[in-house]
Scaffold this active site. Sequence first.
Site, PDB file in Angstrom:
ATOM      1  CG  ASP A   9      -1.956  -1.099   1.204  1.00  0.00           C
ATOM      2  OD1 ASP A   9      -1.622  -2.230   0.784  1.00  0.00           O
ATOM      3  OD2 ASP A   9      -3.095  -0.837   1.617  1.00  0.00           O
ATOM      4  CE  LYS A  15      -5.309   2.098   2.151  1.00  0.00           C
ATOM      5  NZ  LYS A  15      -4.152   1.500   2.863  1.00  0.00           N
ATOM      6  CE  LYS A  66      -6.824  -1.274   2.387  1.00  0.00           C
ATOM      7  NZ  LYS A  66      -5.485  -1.735   2.828  1.00  0.00           N
TER       8      LYS A  66
END
Length: 239
Positions: A102, A162, A194
């Site tokens: 991430d 995300k 996400k």
Amino acid sequence: MNADRDLLIRCIDLTSLGDDDTPRTVDALCARAAAPVPDRPELNVAAVCVWPRFAGQSRDRLAQTSVRVACATGGFPVPDEPLAQRLAQIRAAVDAGAQEVDVVCNRWLLEDPAAFAFELEATRAAAGGAIWKAILETGALTTDGTRQVCDAAIVAGADFLKTSTGMGAPGATPEAVAILLERIAASDRPVGLKVSGGIRAMGQASGYLDLVRGVLGTAWPTPVTFRIGASALLDALVA
């Protein structure tokens, strides 16, 4: 549990990114990720998200499960270190056992599209075969800026878009998620989503699930394509 609760549990990235995390707390995180519902041994979350120093430990603890290991890396949560240093962090996390990374997009480069694209492409290369979740921090972006970051990340090869690090307001919002879904739907290749930041209740999570289904279809959200970065949500779902 109903089907949507089961699905939401299976799509959670169970996260621990505290400054005081220890091998003991990470062991407890992994144990919970593998068996979040005591009487449902077949049900587990999608991944744990930990600091890179715990990647190898997490892989070992979860080796006999389907739970994946993600690391927040590459200058997380603010990419203010030199690019070479951030890329080295990503490579080190993958070498240590991270199957997913991430990484915050350096939105401060948005006014220099070539430099922004270069950083994103370098991130893709550093991640190698690991899943790359591009963190947009949508709460700090305009609508046009969100679309710009989405499109640049998709072109660079991001596997997931995300919403945020989850470490600042406002985190995820339905308005921002709608933009991400719009860009995912327009992409010429598969890209996951996400949702992260401030999701603590079943009703909130269900709302995002409905939003996803409305844009991409009822069968689209699975742990392969849809994640929720909301550790507190697991308590609500299990309760």
